[in-house]
Design an enzyme around this catalytic site. Sequence first.
Site, PDB file in Angstrom:
ATOM      1  CG  ASP A 186      -2.051  -0.955   1.112  1.00 38.21           C
ATOM      2  OD1 ASP A 186      -2.737  -0.906   0.076  1.00 38.21           O
ATOM      3  OD2 ASP A 186      -2.262  -1.764   2.033  1.00 38.21           O
ATOM      4  CG  ASP A 193      -7.141  -3.156  -0.147  1.00 40.57           C
ATOM      5  OD1 ASP A 193      -6.934  -3.570   1.003  1.00 40.57           O
ATOM      6  OD2 ASP A 193      -6.367  -2.389  -0.753  1.00 40.57           O
TER       7      ASP A 193
END
Length: 220
Positions: A34, A175
Amino acid sequence: MAKLAPSILSCDFSRLREQLLEAWEGGAEIIHVDVMDGHFVPNLTFGPLIVEAVRKVLPEAFIDVHLMMDNPRAFVRDFAQAGADLISFHAEAVQDFDAVLQDIARVGKKSGLALCPGTPLTILDHVLGKLSLVLLLTVNPGFGGQKFISGMEEKIRALRRRIQEKGLRVEIAIDGGVKEENIEFLASCGASIIVAGSLVFSAQDIRGTVRRLSERIRAY
Ligand code: DX5
Ligand code: ZN
Protein backbone atom coordinates in the site's frame (compact mmCIF):
# COMPACT_ATOMS: atom_id res chain seq x y z
CA MET A 1 -9.97 -20.38 -6.63
CA ALA A 2 -9.79 -17.27 -4.46
CA LYS A 3 -6.39 -16.27 -3.13
CA LEU A 4 -5.24 -14.35 -0.10
CA ALA A 5 -2.99 -11.30 -0.55
CA PRO A 6 -1.44 -10.18 2.75
CA SER A 7 -1.01 -6.40 2.92
CA ILE A 8 2.26 -5.41 4.57
CA LEU A 9 0.70 -2.15 5.78
CA SER A 10 -0.02 -3.90 9.07
CA CYS A 11 3.26 -5.74 9.46
CA ASP A 12 5.91 -4.99 12.05
CA PHE A 13 8.48 -3.20 9.89
CA SER A 14 11.26 -3.93 12.33
CA ARG A 15 10.65 -7.58 11.38
CA LEU A 16 9.67 -7.20 7.73
CA ARG A 17 11.86 -10.03 6.46
CA GLU A 18 10.76 -12.50 9.08
CA GLN A 19 7.07 -11.73 8.65
CA LEU A 20 7.24 -11.87 4.85
CA LEU A 21 8.87 -15.28 5.07
CA GLU A 22 6.21 -16.48 7.46
CA ALA A 23 3.45 -15.34 5.09
CA TRP A 24 5.22 -17.00 2.15
CA GLU A 25 5.68 -20.26 4.07
CA GLY A 26 1.98 -20.14 4.90
CA GLY A 27 1.32 -20.20 1.16
CA ALA A 28 0.82 -16.51 0.32
CA GLU A 29 1.85 -16.03 -3.30
CA ILE A 30 0.66 -12.44 -3.60
CA ILE A 31 2.02 -9.63 -1.44
CA HIS A 32 0.01 -6.41 -1.42
CA VAL A 33 1.93 -3.15 -0.96
CA ASP A 34 0.00 0.00 0.00
CA VAL A 35 1.61 3.18 -1.25
CA MET A 36 0.08 6.35 0.22
CA ASP A 37 1.14 9.86 -0.70
CA GLY A 38 -0.31 11.88 2.20
CA HIS A 39 -2.51 13.75 -0.27
CA PHE A 40 -4.79 11.41 -2.17
CA VAL A 41 -5.23 9.72 1.19
CA PRO A 42 -4.53 11.24 4.61
CA ASN A 43 -1.66 8.91 5.40
CA LEU A 44 1.90 8.46 4.23
CA THR A 45 3.58 5.11 3.80
CA PHE A 46 6.39 3.97 1.56
CA GLY A 47 7.83 4.01 -1.91
CA PRO A 48 9.80 1.79 -4.29
CA LEU A 49 12.52 1.01 -1.73
CA ILE A 50 10.13 -1.17 0.24
CA VAL A 51 9.05 -2.98 -2.93
CA GLU A 52 12.72 -3.63 -3.61
CA ALA A 53 13.10 -5.05 -0.11
CA VAL A 54 10.06 -7.32 -0.53
CA ARG A 55 11.44 -8.54 -3.86
CA LYS A 56 14.78 -9.30 -2.23
CA VAL A 57 13.19 -11.39 0.51
CA LEU A 58 10.68 -13.13 -1.79
CA PRO A 59 12.11 -13.44 -5.31
CA GLU A 60 9.17 -15.54 -6.48
CA ALA A 61 6.24 -13.68 -4.94
CA PHE A 62 3.73 -11.79 -7.06
CA ILE A 63 4.00 -8.20 -5.84
CA ASP A 64 0.81 -6.20 -6.18
CA VAL A 65 1.40 -2.48 -5.66
CA HIS A 66 -1.63 -0.37 -4.75
CA LEU A 67 -0.86 3.26 -5.53
CA MET A 68 -2.99 5.59 -3.45
CA MET A 69 -1.54 8.70 -4.97
CA ASP A 70 -2.47 11.71 -7.05
CA ASN A 71 0.12 11.27 -9.73
CA PRO A 72 0.74 7.57 -10.35
CA ARG A 73 2.38 8.17 -13.74
CA ALA A 74 5.38 9.77 -12.05
CA PHE A 75 6.21 6.51 -10.28
CA VAL A 76 5.18 3.65 -12.55
CA ARG A 77 8.71 3.11 -13.84
CA ASP A 78 10.28 3.24 -10.37
CA PHE A 79 7.88 0.68 -8.94
CA ALA A 80 8.35 -1.58 -11.95
CA GLN A 81 12.11 -1.44 -11.59
CA ALA A 82 11.81 -2.10 -7.88
CA GLY A 83 10.08 -5.40 -8.62
CA ALA A 84 6.31 -4.83 -8.86
CA ASP A 85 4.38 -7.37 -10.95
CA LEU A 86 1.11 -5.49 -10.99
CA ILE A 87 0.44 -1.80 -10.47
CA SER A 88 -2.99 -0.50 -9.47
CA PHE A 89 -3.87 3.16 -9.60
CA HIS A 90 -7.01 4.96 -8.47
CA ALA A 91 -9.78 5.93 -10.87
CA GLU A 92 -10.48 9.00 -8.73
CA ALA A 93 -6.92 10.26 -9.09
CA VAL A 94 -6.51 10.42 -12.86
CA GLN A 95 -8.50 11.64 -15.83
CA ASP A 96 -6.82 9.72 -18.60
CA PHE A 97 -6.82 6.02 -17.70
CA ASP A 98 -5.32 5.05 -21.05
CA ALA A 99 -2.20 7.11 -20.50
CA VAL A 100 -1.46 5.34 -17.21
CA LEU A 101 -2.31 1.94 -18.68
CA GLN A 102 0.11 2.60 -21.52
CA ASP A 103 2.85 3.57 -19.06
CA ILE A 104 2.31 0.33 -17.16
CA ALA A 105 2.24 -1.75 -20.34
CA ARG A 106 5.41 -0.07 -21.55
CA VAL A 107 7.32 -1.31 -18.50
CA GLY A 108 5.88 -4.79 -19.03
CA LYS A 109 3.68 -5.03 -15.94
CA LYS A 110 0.06 -5.93 -15.31
CA SER A 111 -2.37 -3.20 -14.48
CA GLY A 112 -5.19 -2.75 -12.02
CA LEU A 113 -7.73 -0.01 -11.51
CA ALA A 114 -8.72 0.73 -7.92
CA LEU A 115 -12.15 2.12 -7.01
CA CYS A 116 -13.02 3.83 -3.74
CA PRO A 117 -16.23 2.60 -2.08
CA GLY A 118 -18.30 5.50 -3.43
CA THR A 119 -17.09 5.24 -7.02
CA PRO A 120 -19.63 3.50 -9.28
CA LEU A 121 -18.80 0.57 -11.51
CA THR A 122 -19.92 2.57 -14.57
CA ILE A 123 -16.49 4.20 -14.49
CA LEU A 124 -15.18 0.86 -15.79
CA ASP A 125 -17.36 0.94 -18.91
CA HIS A 126 -14.66 1.58 -21.47
CA VAL A 127 -11.68 0.26 -19.64
CA LEU A 128 -12.60 -3.12 -18.14
CA GLY A 129 -11.25 -5.14 -21.04
CA LYS A 130 -7.84 -3.50 -20.73
CA LEU A 131 -7.31 -4.44 -17.09
CA SER A 132 -5.84 -7.47 -15.36
CA LEU A 133 -7.54 -6.58 -12.12
CA VAL A 134 -10.12 -4.32 -10.53
CA LEU A 135 -9.35 -3.47 -6.92
CA LEU A 136 -12.54 -2.72 -5.03
CA LEU A 137 -11.89 -0.78 -1.86
CA THR A 138 -14.27 -1.99 0.80
CA VAL A 139 -13.16 0.70 3.28
CA ASN A 140 -12.18 4.30 2.61
CA PRO A 141 -8.49 3.99 1.77
CA GLY A 142 -5.85 5.33 4.10
CA PHE A 143 -5.63 3.06 7.11
CA GLY A 144 -5.57 -0.58 8.03
CA GLY A 145 -7.88 -2.15 10.58
CA GLN A 146 -11.12 -0.43 9.52
CA LYS A 147 -14.58 -1.92 9.35
CA PHE A 148 -15.92 -3.36 6.07
CA ILE A 149 -18.49 -0.97 4.56
CA SER A 150 -21.73 -2.85 4.29
CA GLY A 151 -23.26 -2.87 0.85
CA MET A 152 -19.90 -3.47 -0.81
CA GLU A 153 -20.78 -7.14 -1.18
CA GLU A 154 -23.37 -6.06 -3.79
CA LYS A 155 -20.70 -4.15 -5.68
CA ILE A 156 -18.52 -7.26 -5.76
CA ARG A 157 -21.42 -9.35 -7.09
CA ALA A 158 -22.33 -6.75 -9.70
CA LEU A 159 -18.75 -6.57 -10.95
CA ARG A 160 -18.52 -10.35 -11.12
CA ARG A 161 -21.70 -10.41 -13.24
CA ARG A 162 -20.41 -7.68 -15.52
CA ILE A 163 -17.11 -9.51 -16.10
CA GLN A 164 -18.95 -12.75 -16.84
CA GLU A 165 -21.40 -11.10 -19.21
CA LYS A 166 -18.53 -9.62 -21.19
CA GLY A 167 -16.66 -12.91 -21.16
CA LEU A 168 -13.55 -11.28 -19.69
CA ARG A 169 -10.89 -12.70 -17.41
CA VAL A 170 -10.35 -9.80 -15.07
CA GLU A 171 -9.50 -10.51 -11.45
CA ILE A 172 -11.56 -8.91 -8.70
CA ALA A 173 -9.53 -7.96 -5.67
CA ILE A 174 -11.14 -6.56 -2.55
CA ASP A 175 -9.30 -4.49 -0.01
CA GLY A 176 -10.24 -3.46 3.50
CA GLY A 177 -12.12 -4.78 6.50
CA VAL A 178 -11.62 -8.47 5.80
CA LYS A 179 -12.13 -10.42 9.02
CA GLU A 180 -12.49 -14.02 10.12
CA GLU A 181 -16.26 -13.70 10.02
CA ASN A 182 -16.65 -12.30 6.48
CA ILE A 183 -13.76 -13.74 4.47
CA GLU A 184 -15.60 -16.77 3.10
CA PHE A 185 -18.72 -14.78 2.37
CA LEU A 186 -16.69 -12.23 0.38
CA ALA A 187 -15.04 -14.97 -1.64
CA SER A 188 -18.50 -16.38 -2.36
CA CYS A 189 -19.59 -12.96 -3.70
CA GLY A 190 -16.98 -13.23 -6.44
CA ALA A 191 -13.71 -11.78 -5.14
CA SER A 192 -10.80 -13.74 -6.55
CA ILE A 193 -8.09 -11.95 -4.57
CA ILE A 194 -8.71 -11.02 -0.97
CA VAL A 195 -6.37 -8.48 0.56
CA ALA A 196 -5.95 -8.73 4.31
CA GLY A 197 -3.67 -6.59 6.44
CA SER A 198 -4.46 -6.53 10.14
CA LEU A 199 -6.11 -9.95 10.04
CA VAL A 200 -2.84 -11.53 8.91
CA PHE A 201 -0.18 -9.43 10.59
CA SER A 202 -1.77 -8.97 13.98
CA ALA A 203 -1.95 -12.74 14.33
CA GLN A 204 0.49 -14.48 16.68
CA ASP A 205 1.01 -17.19 14.12
CA ILE A 206 1.24 -15.52 10.70
CA ARG A 207 2.20 -18.72 8.89
CA GLY A 208 -0.71 -20.69 10.33
CA THR A 209 -3.17 -17.84 9.80
CA VAL A 210 -2.27 -17.46 6.12
CA ARG A 211 -2.53 -21.19 5.63
CA ARG A 212 -5.89 -21.46 7.36
CA LEU A 213 -7.46 -18.43 5.64
CA SER A 214 -6.20 -19.54 2.22
CA GLU A 215 -7.71 -22.93 2.84
CA ARG A 216 -11.06 -21.40 3.72
CA ILE A 217 -11.34 -19.41 0.47
CA ARG A 218 -9.73 -21.76 -2.01
CA ALA A 219 -13.01 -23.51 -2.87
CA TYR A 220 -14.51 -20.31 -4.35
C1 DX5 B 1 -6.55 0.47 2.96
C2 DX5 B 1 -5.42 -0.35 2.34
C3 DX5 B 1 -5.50 -1.78 2.66
C4 DX5 B 1 -5.27 -2.13 4.09
C5 DX5 B 1 -6.28 -3.14 4.50
O1 DX5 B 1 -6.24 1.81 2.82
O2 DX5 B 1 -5.49 -0.22 0.94
O3 DX5 B 1 -4.70 -2.58 1.81
O4 DX5 B 1 -3.99 -2.63 4.35
O5 DX5 B 1 -6.19 -3.31 5.84
P1 DX5 B 1 -7.12 -4.26 6.70
O6 DX5 B 1 -7.06 -5.62 6.08
O7 DX5 B 1 -6.52 -4.20 8.05
O8 DX5 B 1 -8.50 -3.67 6.63
ZN1 ZN C 1 -4.46 -1.75 -0.52
